[in-house]
Design an enzyme around this catalytic site. Structure first.
Site, short mmCIF file in Angstrom:
data_model
loop_
_atom_site.label_atom_id
_atom_site.label_comp_id
_atom_site.label_asym_id
_atom_site.label_seq_id
_atom_site.Cartn_x
_atom_site.Cartn_y
_atom_site.Cartn_z
N HIS A 36 5.71 5.98 -12.19
CA HIS A 36 5.90 4.60 -11.73
C HIS A 36 7.22 4.11 -12.30
O HIS A 36 7.30 3.72 -13.47
CB HIS A 36 4.75 3.70 -12.18
CG HIS A 36 3.45 4.03 -11.53
ND1 HIS A 36 2.85 3.22 -10.60
CD2 HIS A 36 2.62 5.11 -11.65
CE1 HIS A 36 1.71 3.76 -10.19
NE2 HIS A 36 1.56 4.91 -10.82
N ASP A 95 -6.67 12.81 -5.10
CA ASP A 95 -5.28 12.41 -5.33
C ASP A 95 -4.65 13.46 -6.25
O ASP A 95 -5.13 13.69 -7.37
CB ASP A 95 -5.26 11.03 -5.98
CG ASP A 95 -3.88 10.39 -5.98
OD1 ASP A 95 -2.88 11.10 -5.77
OD2 ASP A 95 -3.80 9.17 -6.22
N GLU A 146 0.94 4.54 -0.41
CA GLU A 146 -0.49 4.83 -0.49
C GLU A 146 -1.37 3.62 -0.15
O GLU A 146 -1.80 2.89 -1.03
CB GLU A 146 -0.87 5.39 -1.87
CG GLU A 146 -0.41 4.60 -3.06
CD GLU A 146 -0.86 5.22 -4.37
OE1 GLU A 146 -1.92 5.87 -4.43
OE2 GLU A 146 -0.13 5.06 -5.37
N ASP A 169 3.32 13.14 -5.10
CA ASP A 169 2.06 12.41 -5.32
C ASP A 169 1.46 12.19 -3.94
O ASP A 169 2.06 11.52 -3.08
CB ASP A 169 2.39 11.08 -6.01
CG ASP A 169 1.16 10.25 -6.35
OD1 ASP A 169 0.03 10.68 -6.04
OD2 ASP A 169 1.34 9.16 -6.92
N HIS A 188 4.46 3.08 -5.12
CA HIS A 188 5.39 2.93 -6.24
C HIS A 188 6.59 3.86 -6.09
O HIS A 188 6.50 4.92 -5.48
CB HIS A 188 4.68 3.24 -7.56
CG HIS A 188 3.86 4.51 -7.51
ND1 HIS A 188 4.35 5.72 -7.91
CD2 HIS A 188 2.59 4.74 -7.09
CE1 HIS A 188 3.41 6.65 -7.75
NE2 HIS A 188 2.33 6.09 -7.25
N GLU A 236 -2.02 9.10 1.15
CA GLU A 236 -0.77 8.90 0.41
C GLU A 236 0.21 10.02 0.70
O GLU A 236 -0.16 11.19 0.77
CB GLU A 236 -1.08 8.86 -1.09
CG GLU A 236 0.15 8.70 -1.98
CD GLU A 236 -0.20 8.67 -3.46
OE1 GLU A 236 0.62 8.18 -4.25
OE2 GLU A 236 -1.30 9.16 -3.82
#
Length: 301
Positions: A162, A83, A187, A94, A154, A279
């Site tokens: 977040h 990640d 994700e 992300d 998120h 993700e």
């Protein structure tokens, strides 16, 4: 949209970093070596890590990033989740993928990949976030696995990983909707285990919660320096050690105790089942959904 090009640039660099992970993840490779290589690549490309590279193996679902002197290696037949976070002037990408080193876990990884594809095909401005969770859950259960119910995607904003909205991986009744101008990390997490995660009693990733004075001069000085370097983004104990040595690490742990800094616990699948994750980062524009990371393109390699 404000600074759209920076969101896009961050996404390009993050995808390239994950491409390198595909080449580097092998049995016996040290997790520390892998994380340092990917973080170094991000910096060489003129960006910064938006958080420490997470390398979560097998039943570890999230938040494992190597410690200062980490000796762990990728074990035989592992399910390896990488990640990666990148920011360009605070604008974040992300993205994550999973690599199975054994054919035994190929179906699990394929289910997570399929779940992300279904989530992305459902996503559009105006849709309820719960509908995305429903799409993920249907896709995962149809493949014979379970979504992890207490992990979610998120919303994100500049320097905020977040930013308030959650994108569930299961069906929920939330009425919150996707709006134009928002940015999301989508994700799905998929497991053969119990379907939820629990917190371990250790971690190596931190985030500044407050710059309110502790009443201790040296701690306040460290706190201000951490905020200057990382703002509200997560950071690694490795980075603190590299820049500030052993005294910096001691101060960091004191700041956790006085609740100025948060320590992210490693998250482990409750039934100790293997976990897979994919993700992407998406920007919701007036013209549609812009996927800045396109991780599924890497899966065609």
């Amino acid at each position: 949209m404000e600074d759209l090009e920076k969101w896009i640039t961050a996404g390009d660099i993050a995808r390239e970093a994950l491409g390198k992970a595909l080449d580097l993840v092998r049995e016996g490779v040290k997790l520390l070596q892998l994380a340092e290589e990917l973080e170094g690549y991000i910096r060489r490309m003129g960006a910064q890590p938006a958080f420490p590279v997470n390398i979560s193996v097998n039943e570890i679902a999230a938040h494992y990033s190597p410690s200062v002197d980490d000796e762990a290696v990728i074990p035989p037949g592992a399910v390896v989740k990488v990640d990666v976070g990148v920011h360009v002037d605070g604008y974040i990408a992300d993205t994550a993928l999973t690599i199975a080193l054994s054919s035994r876990h190929a179906a699990l990884v394929d289910a997570a990949r399929h779940a992300l594809r279904e989530a992305l095909s459902t996503l559009k401005a105006g849709i309820r976030l719960g509908e995305i969770g429903s799409a993920v859950e249907r896709a995962v259960r149809a493949r014979g696995f379970k979504p992890i119910s207490n992990l979610s995607g998120h919303s994100m904003s500049r320097y905020v990983l977040h930013s308030g909205k959650s994108v569930p991986n299961v069906r929920t009744s939330t009425e919150e909707r996707v709006r134009v101008g928002e940015v999301y990390a989508i994700e799905p997490f998929v497991t053969e285990g119990a379907g939820y995660v629990v917190e371990a009693d250790y971690g190596t990733i931190y985030r500044v919660l407050s710059v309110r004075s502790t009443g201790v001069r040296e701690l306040d000085s460290l706190l201000r320096e951490l905020w200057r370097r990382y703002r509200g983004l997560p950071f690694s104990e490795r980075w603190v050690y590299r820049e500030m040595g052993e005294e910096g690490l001691k101060g960091l742990k004191r700041l956790v105790k006085v609740r100025r800094v948060y320590l992210y616990p490693v998250l482990v699948e409750a039934g100790r089942g293997a976990v897979a994750q994919f993700e992407d980062t998406v920007v919701i524009t007036r013209r549609g959904v812009l996927n800045t990371t396109r991780v599924l393109d890497l899966c065609r390699r």
